[in-house]
Design a protein around this motif. Sequence first.
Motif, mmCIF file in Angstrom:
data_model
loop_
_atom_site.group_PDB
_atom_site.id
_atom_site.type_symbol
_atom_site.label_atom_id
_atom_site.label_comp_id
_atom_site.label_asym_id
_atom_site.label_seq_id
_atom_site.Cartn_x
_atom_site.Cartn_y
_atom_site.Cartn_z
ATOM 1 N N VAL A 1 0.847 -1.201 0.000
ATOM 2 C CA VAL A 1 0.000 0.000 0.000
ATOM 3 C C VAL A 1 0.879 1.245 0.000
ATOM 4 C CG1 VAL A 1 -1.633 1.361 1.381
ATOM 5 C CG2 VAL A 1 -1.990 -1.098 1.085
ATOM 6 N N LEU A 2 1.906 1.254 0.821
ATOM 7 C CA LEU A 2 2.790 2.419 0.893
ATOM 8 C C LEU A 2 3.582 2.601 -0.400
ATOM 9 C CD1 LEU A 2 3.957 2.087 4.588
ATOM 10 C CD2 LEU A 2 2.326 3.756 3.635
ATOM 11 N N ARG A 3 3.999 1.502 -1.031
ATOM 12 C CA ARG A 3 4.691 1.607 -2.334
ATOM 13 C C ARG A 3 3.765 2.204 -3.388
ATOM 14 N NH1 ARG A 3 7.427 -3.061 -0.770
ATOM 15 N NH2 ARG A 3 5.843 -4.468 -1.563
ATOM 16 N N ARG A 4 2.535 1.745 -3.408
ATOM 17 C CA ARG A 4 1.566 2.277 -4.384
ATOM 18 C C ARG A 4 1.273 3.753 -4.111
ATOM 19 N NH1 ARG A 4 -2.819 -2.461 -5.734
ATOM 20 N NH2 ARG A 4 -1.277 -3.998 -6.365
ATOM 21 N N ALA A 5 1.143 4.102 -2.834
ATOM 22 C CA ALA A 5 0.909 5.507 -2.480
ATOM 23 C C ALA A 5 2.084 6.365 -2.939
ATOM 24 C CB ALA A 5 0.695 5.653 -0.972
ATOM 25 N N ALA A 6 3.296 5.888 -2.717
ATOM 26 C CA ALA A 6 4.487 6.645 -3.138
ATOM 27 C C ALA A 6 4.487 6.831 -4.655
ATOM 28 C CB ALA A 6 5.754 5.932 -2.682
ATOM 29 N N THR A 7 4.106 5.801 -5.393
ATOM 30 C CA THR A 7 4.049 5.903 -6.857
ATOM 31 C C THR A 7 3.014 6.933 -7.283
ATOM 32 O OG1 THR A 7 4.762 3.604 -7.116
ATOM 33 C CG2 THR A 7 3.611 4.605 -8.978
ATOM 34 N N LEU A 8 1.832 6.889 -6.672
ATOM 35 C CA LEU A 8 0.786 7.861 -6.994
ATOM 36 C C LEU A 8 1.234 9.291 -6.679
ATOM 37 C CD1 LEU A 8 -2.415 6.079 -5.599
ATOM 38 C CD2 LEU A 8 -1.911 6.567 -7.993
ATOM 39 N N ILE A 9 1.838 9.462 -5.513
ATOM 40 C CA ILE A 9 2.281 10.795 -5.083
ATOM 41 C C ILE A 9 3.366 11.327 -6.012
ATOM 42 C CG2 ILE A 9 3.489 12.044 -3.248
ATOM 43 C CD1 ILE A 9 1.934 10.108 -1.287
ATOM 44 N N ARG A 10 4.337 10.492 -6.327
ATOM 45 C CA ARG A 10 5.410 10.934 -7.234
ATOM 46 C C ARG A 10 4.856 11.311 -8.603
ATOM 47 N NH1 ARG A 10 8.489 6.578 -4.708
ATOM 48 N NH2 ARG A 10 10.044 7.564 -3.382
ATOM 49 N N SER A 11 3.983 10.488 -9.129
ATOM 50 C CA SER A 11 3.411 10.745 -10.439
ATOM 51 C C SER A 11 2.611 12.046 -10.447
ATOM 52 C CB SER A 11 2.518 9.576 -10.859
ATOM 53 O OG SER A 11 1.904 9.831 -12.088
ATOM 54 N N ALA A 12 1.789 12.254 -9.436
ATOM 55 C CA ALA A 12 0.998 13.485 -9.355
ATOM 56 C C ALA A 12 1.913 14.700 -9.205
ATOM 57 C CB ALA A 12 0.020 13.406 -8.184
ATOM 58 N N SER A 13 2.908 14.574 -8.356
ATOM 59 C CA SER A 13 3.835 15.681 -8.150
ATOM 60 C C SER A 13 4.598 16.015 -9.423
ATOM 61 C CB SER A 13 4.805 15.329 -7.019
ATOM 62 O OG SER A 13 5.673 16.409 -6.765
ATOM 63 N N ASP A 14 5.004 14.987 -10.168
ATOM 64 C CA ASP A 14 5.695 15.212 -11.451
ATOM 65 C C ASP A 14 4.820 15.982 -12.432
ATOM 66 O OD1 ASP A 14 7.918 13.895 -10.506
ATOM 67 O OD2 ASP A 14 7.548 12.029 -11.619
ATOM 68 N N GLN A 15 3.500 15.882 -12.253
ATOM 69 C CA GLN A 15 2.565 16.593 -13.126
ATOM 70 C C GLN A 15 2.168 17.953 -12.554
ATOM 71 O OE1 GLN A 15 -0.742 14.065 -14.454
ATOM 72 N NE2 GLN A 15 0.501 12.307 -13.870
ATOM 73 N N GLY A 16 2.811 18.340 -11.446
ATOM 74 C CA GLY A 16 2.527 19.631 -10.837
ATOM 75 C C GLY A 16 1.306 19.639 -9.938
ATOM 76 N N LEU A 17 0.831 18.466 -9.549
ATOM 77 C CA LEU A 17 -0.361 18.370 -8.704
ATOM 78 C C LEU A 17 0.018 18.256 -7.234
ATOM 79 C CD1 LEU A 17 -2.336 15.811 -10.895
ATOM 80 C CD2 LEU A 17 -2.587 18.310 -10.850
ATOM 81 N N ASN A 18 -0.905 18.646 -6.362
ATOM 82 C CA ASN A 18 -0.686 18.548 -4.922
ATOM 83 C C ASN A 18 -1.659 17.584 -4.249
ATOM 84 O OD1 ASN A 18 0.676 21.012 -5.700
ATOM 85 N ND2 ASN A 18 0.925 21.367 -3.523
ATOM 86 N N GLU A 19 -2.346 16.788 -5.069
ATOM 87 C CA GLU A 19 -3.265 15.798 -4.515
ATOM 88 C C GLU A 19 -3.477 14.687 -5.534
ATOM 89 O OE1 GLU A 19 -7.093 17.437 -3.664
ATOM 90 O OE2 GLU A 19 -7.599 17.680 -5.757
#
Length: 153
Positions: free
Chosen positions: A58-76
């Motif tokens: 779960v934490l690995r998937r969350a990290a992937t989602l967060i990194r991907s969103a952040s790379d797109q300039g998103l904060n959520e």
Amino acid sequence: MTEASFSLPPATEFAHKAAEKRAAEEERRRQMHEIGDTHRAELIETLLGPQEINVDEVLRRAATLIRSASDQGLNEVLAFRYPCEILADHGRAIVGNDPDWPSSLRGRPLVLFNIWREHLRPLGYGLRAEILDYRNDVPGDAGSFLFWGNSGD
């Protein structure tokens, strides 16, 4: 134009054909809705059943989602979507922006909330919920969003 230059059946023939087409489409929609309801019921049963969740995954998937969103300039990022039927109040606390909305969580959403509370909140990540859609004017699906920075305000 003359009768020899074109041929057109009576209007009632086209009206009948159109009515048959509409009836067939309505039946197709009814069947799809029935299938969707069956799948939704199975999903609800799964989400409320015994929860064996690998926290590290779960934490690995969350990290992937967060990194991907952040790379797109998103904060959520939408972390989890679930039917409101599994919430103790069917989504009322979320609709009403009740700060105690987590108390309505059950099943897998509750387990994931607890993982956030234990592992991600201490790192500064927030979690908010919102109703994503409505079915027949009642809450349909809810979503839990992870946020960082000012996104959760």
